[in-house]
Design an enzyme around this catalytic site. Structure first.
Site, PDB file in Angstrom:
ATOM      1  N   CYS A   1      51.184 -93.976 -11.401  1.00 10.54           N
ATOM      2  CA  CYS A   1      50.025 -94.565 -10.721  1.00 10.54           C
ATOM      3  C   CYS A   1      50.423 -95.646  -9.729  1.00 10.54           C
ATOM      4  O   CYS A   1      49.752 -95.840  -8.712  1.00 10.54           O
ATOM      5  CB  CYS A   1      49.044 -95.116 -11.747  1.00 10.54           C
ATOM      6  SG  CYS A   1      48.485 -93.839 -12.889  1.00 10.54           S
TER       7      CYS A   1
ATOM      8  N   GLU B   1      52.155 -68.252  -2.611  1.00 10.93           N
ATOM      9  CA  GLU B   1      51.123 -68.574  -3.605  1.00 10.93           C
ATOM     10  C   GLU B   1      51.232 -67.658  -4.827  1.00 10.93           C
ATOM     11  O   GLU B   1      51.061 -68.102  -5.953  1.00 10.93           O
ATOM     12  CB  GLU B   1      49.720 -68.448  -2.990  1.00 10.93           C
ATOM     13  CG  GLU B   1      49.377 -69.530  -1.977  1.00 10.93           C
ATOM     14  CD  GLU B   1      49.368 -70.936  -2.576  1.00 10.93           C
ATOM     15  OE1 GLU B   1      49.304 -71.076  -3.802  1.00 10.93           O
ATOM     16  OE2 GLU B   1      49.453 -71.899  -1.798  1.00 10.93           O
TER      17      GLU B   1
ATOM     18  N   GLY C   1      59.733 -62.758 -13.379  1.00  8.09           N
ATOM     19  CA  GLY C   1      58.805 -62.502 -14.486  1.00  8.09           C
ATOM     20  C   GLY C   1      57.408 -62.109 -14.010  1.00  8.09           C
ATOM     21  O   GLY C   1      57.112 -62.118 -12.817  1.00  8.09           O
ATOM     22  N   TYR C   2      56.550 -61.759 -14.951  1.00  9.99           N
ATOM     23  CA  TYR C   2      55.168 -61.345 -14.654  1.00  9.99           C
ATOM     24  C   TYR C   2      55.157 -60.340 -13.489  1.00  9.99           C
ATOM     25  O   TYR C   2      54.664 -60.623 -12.398  1.00  9.99           O
ATOM     26  CB  TYR C   2      54.285 -62.554 -14.334  1.00  9.99           C
ATOM     27  CG  TYR C   2      54.235 -63.539 -15.461  1.00  9.99           C
ATOM     28  CD1 TYR C   2      53.381 -63.349 -16.536  1.00  9.99           C
ATOM     29  CD2 TYR C   2      55.057 -64.659 -15.470  1.00  9.99           C
ATOM     30  CE1 TYR C   2      53.330 -64.241 -17.588  1.00  9.99           C
ATOM     31  CE2 TYR C   2      55.025 -65.560 -16.520  1.00  9.99           C
ATOM     32  CZ  TYR C   2      54.170 -65.352 -17.569  1.00  9.99           C
ATOM     33  OH  TYR C   2      54.134 -66.235 -18.600  1.00  9.99           O
TER      34      TYR C   2
ATOM     35  N   TYR D   1      41.306 -68.882  -6.155  1.00  4.77           N
ATOM     36  CA  TYR D   1      42.250 -69.919  -5.747  1.00  4.77           C
ATOM     37  C   TYR D   1      43.110 -69.448  -4.569  1.00  4.77           C
ATOM     38  O   TYR D   1      43.206 -70.118  -3.535  1.00  4.77           O
ATOM     39  CB  TYR D   1      43.160 -70.342  -6.932  1.00  4.77           C
ATOM     40  CG  TYR D   1      44.389 -71.011  -6.405  1.00  4.77           C
ATOM     41  CD1 TYR D   1      44.309 -72.317  -5.915  1.00  4.77           C
ATOM     42  CD2 TYR D   1      45.603 -70.328  -6.282  1.00  4.77           C
ATOM     43  CE1 TYR D   1      45.417 -72.925  -5.334  1.00  4.77           C
ATOM     44  CE2 TYR D   1      46.698 -70.920  -5.708  1.00  4.77           C
ATOM     45  CZ  TYR D   1      46.609 -72.219  -5.233  1.00  4.77           C
ATOM     46  OH  TYR D   1      47.687 -72.804  -4.642  1.00  4.77           O
TER      47      TYR D   1
HETATM   48  S1  SF4 Z   1      45.172 -90.081  -9.364  1.00  4.35           S
HETATM   49 FE1  SF4 Z   1      44.868 -91.691 -10.888  1.00  4.35          FE
HETATM   50  S2  SF4 Z   1      45.976 -91.003 -12.671  1.00  4.35           S
HETATM   51 FE2  SF4 Z   1      46.715 -89.825 -10.938  1.00  4.35          FE
HETATM   52  S3  SF4 Z   1      48.507 -90.940 -10.252  1.00  4.35           S
HETATM   53 FE3  SF4 Z   1      46.764 -91.617  -9.028  1.00  4.35          FE
HETATM   54  S4  SF4 Z   1      46.037 -93.423 -10.125  1.00  4.35           S
HETATM   55 FE4  SF4 Z   1      47.324 -92.333 -11.521  1.00  4.35          FE
END
Ligand code: SF4
Length: 375
Positions: free
Chosen positions: A207, A45, A89-90, A128
Site C-alpha cells: 500500500c 490474453e 497446459g489446459y 473478459y
Molecule cells: S488498492 Fe488499497 S489495498 Fe491495494 S495496494 Fe492500493 S492501498 Fe493497498
C-alpha cells in the site's frame, strides 16, 4: 450513473489521473504491449488465463513467430499448434484458439472482428477477453474484470464475502465500468490489472507504493490483507493412474496418439483428459492392482508380448489439475525390439519435441530417464 460511494466526482478524476500516470511510468515491458494488434492481444490474453506472465512470455514469442496472424493459425496443422502450446497446459485453450481463427477466416475474411457481438461469438472467448480486446486493440469503452481487477476494486470499496458468489461479481463489474477512464480505456484496463499484479497483490499488498492509496477504503480500515475473503474450495478428488513406458535398448519408447472423435474412447473415459488428449504413454485408471490393470490394458493395445515382460516400478508422480490430485504410478517395460502399435509413434525418450505432450507425460519421461541413468 452515480460515482461509487467511495469517490466523489473530483476524486474520480484524480484517481484516474494518478493511476494512468503510475502506469505510464512503471508498467512492465511485455511483448504483447508493444503494439495494438488484436491478434497478438488475443493470443496473450488466452495464454495468460491460468498461467503466470513470466511463463507466458517465451511461449507467446515462439507462438507468434510461428503463427504470425489469424490465417497462419487457421491453416496450421492442429498437432503443430498443440506442439507450440506444449507445456503451457489446459490444451483446450489452444484448440479453441485455432477453431476461432478458422471462424475469423470463414466469417470475417481473416480480419479480426471489432464488435462485441462478433468477438464474443468466437470460440473460447468470454466477456473478459472480449472486453480486453475491444479496449486495448480498438480503444472501446469496455472495462475488464478478472482476478486482479476484482481484487483491486474489492479493496477500494472494502467489499466483504466471496467475490464470485451471488451478484458480487456483477457489482464489481459495474464499479469497474464506472471507474474506466473514458479517454484511455485500453491503458486504463491494463493499469488496473498491472496494479493488481504488481502492487495490490493477493498477499501483502504494498500500500505504501500504491498510487491510489488515499482512495482505498480497505487501507483506511486496515483490512487490505483480509479482502478478498477466501473462497470455499471445491473438494479435491484423488485419481490414481498407472502408466507404462515401453522402451528398447536404444532409449526409444512408444507414445500413443490422442484419441480422435470417439476412437480410443475406452481410454479417454478411463483417464483425465490431460493424458488422453495429447500423445501419451499407455495409461489406465487403477481400480485394483496397478500392474494387472496395466497388463490388461496393454494386452489389448500393444499385444500379448507386453504382458509377459517385467514391469519395473519408477518413482511415483504427483500432479494437480484444478480439483484433481493425480497420483501416477509409472512402470518401465523393457524390450529388445519395441512391439508395433497401430497409430503409435516411436520416439527417443529424451526428445518429444516433434509431438504435443502434456507436462504429466514429460514428468513420466524424466522419471524413466533417471531410472535408466541409475540402472
Ligand atoms: S488498492 Fe488499497 S489495498 Fe491495494 S495496494 Fe492500493 S492501498 Fe493497498
Amino acid at each position: 450513473m452515480n460515482a461509487p460511494f467511495f469517490l466523489t466526482a473530483p476524486e474520480l478524476k484524480q484517481f484516474r489521473a494518478k493511476l494512468l500516470d503510475w502506469f505510464a511510468t512503471y508498467q512492465r515491458d511485455l511483448p504483447w504491449r508493444r503494439d495494438r494488434d488484436p491478434y497478438r492481444i488475443w493470443i496473450s490474453e488466452i495464454m495468460l488465463q491460468q498461467t503466470r506472465v513470466a511463463a507466458v512470455i517465451p511461449y507467446f514469442e515462439k507462438f507468434c513467430a510461428r503463427f504470425p496472424d489469424v490465417r497462419a493459425l487457421a491453416e496450421a496443422d492442429e498437432a503443430e499448434v498443440l506442439r507450440m502450446w506444449s507445456g503451457l497446459g489446459y490444451y483446450s485453450r489452444a484448440r479453441n484458439l485455432q477453431a476461432a481463427a478458422q471462424q475469423i477466416v470463414r466469417e470475417h475474411g481473416g480480419t479480426f472482428p471489432a464488435t462485441e457481438q462478433h468477438i464474443r461469438a468466437l470460440r473460447g472467448i468470454g466477456k473478459y477477453t472480449t472486453n480486453a480486446i475491444l479496449s486495448i486493440a480498438f480503444g472501446k469503452h469496455h472495462a475488464v474484470v478478472e482476478g486482479n481487477v476484482a481484487r483491486v476494486v474489492a479493496r477500494l470499496e472494502a467489499v466483504r464475502g466471496d467475490l464470485r458468489e451471488g451478484s458480487r461479481w456483477e457489482s464489481l463489474q459495474r464499479t469497474a465500468d464506472h471507474l474506466l477512464a473514458p479517454d484511455a480505456p485500453g491503458n486504463w484496463n491494463q493499469a488496473m490489472m498491472e496494479l493488481g499484479a504488481t502492487i495490490c497483490t493477493p498477499r501483502s499488498p504494498q500500500c505504501l507504493l500504491c498510487p491510489v492509496e488515499k482512495f482505498c477504503r480497505a487501507r483506511k480500515l486496515g483490512r487490505q490483507d483480509l479482502i478478498p475473503e477466501k473462497r470455499k474450495k471445491r473438494a479435491t478428488v484423488g485419481v490414481q493412474l498407472a502408466t507404462a513406458v515401453l522402451v528398447d535398448d536404444r532409449g526409444r519408447c512408444i507414445l500413443l496418439p490422442p484419441p480422435k472423435n470417439g476412437a480410443g474412447k475406452a481410454l479417454a473415459d478411463d483417464i483425465p483428459t490431460l493424458v488422453s488428449k495429447m500423445w501419451h504413454f499407455p495409461t489406465v485408471a487403477v481400480s485394483e492392482d496397478p500392474v494387472s490393470d496395466l497388463r490388461g490394458y496393454l494386452k489389448n493395445v500393444v499385444g500379448a508380448t507386453a504382458v509377459l515382460s517385467r514391469f519395473v516400478p519408477l518413482r511415483k508422480i504427483r500432479h494437480a489439475v484444478t480439483y484433481r490430485a493425480i497420483s501416477l504410478l509409472p512402470f518401465l517395460v523393457k524390450f529388445k525390439e519395441l512391439p508395433r502399435v497401430r497409430g503409435a509413434k516411436i520416439l527417443l525418450l529424451k526428445d518429444f519435441s516433434s509431438v504435443p505432450v502434456s507436462n504429466l507425460t514429460r514428468k513420466v519421461a524424466r522419471a524413466a530417464l533417471e531410472a535408466a541413468d541409475h540402472s
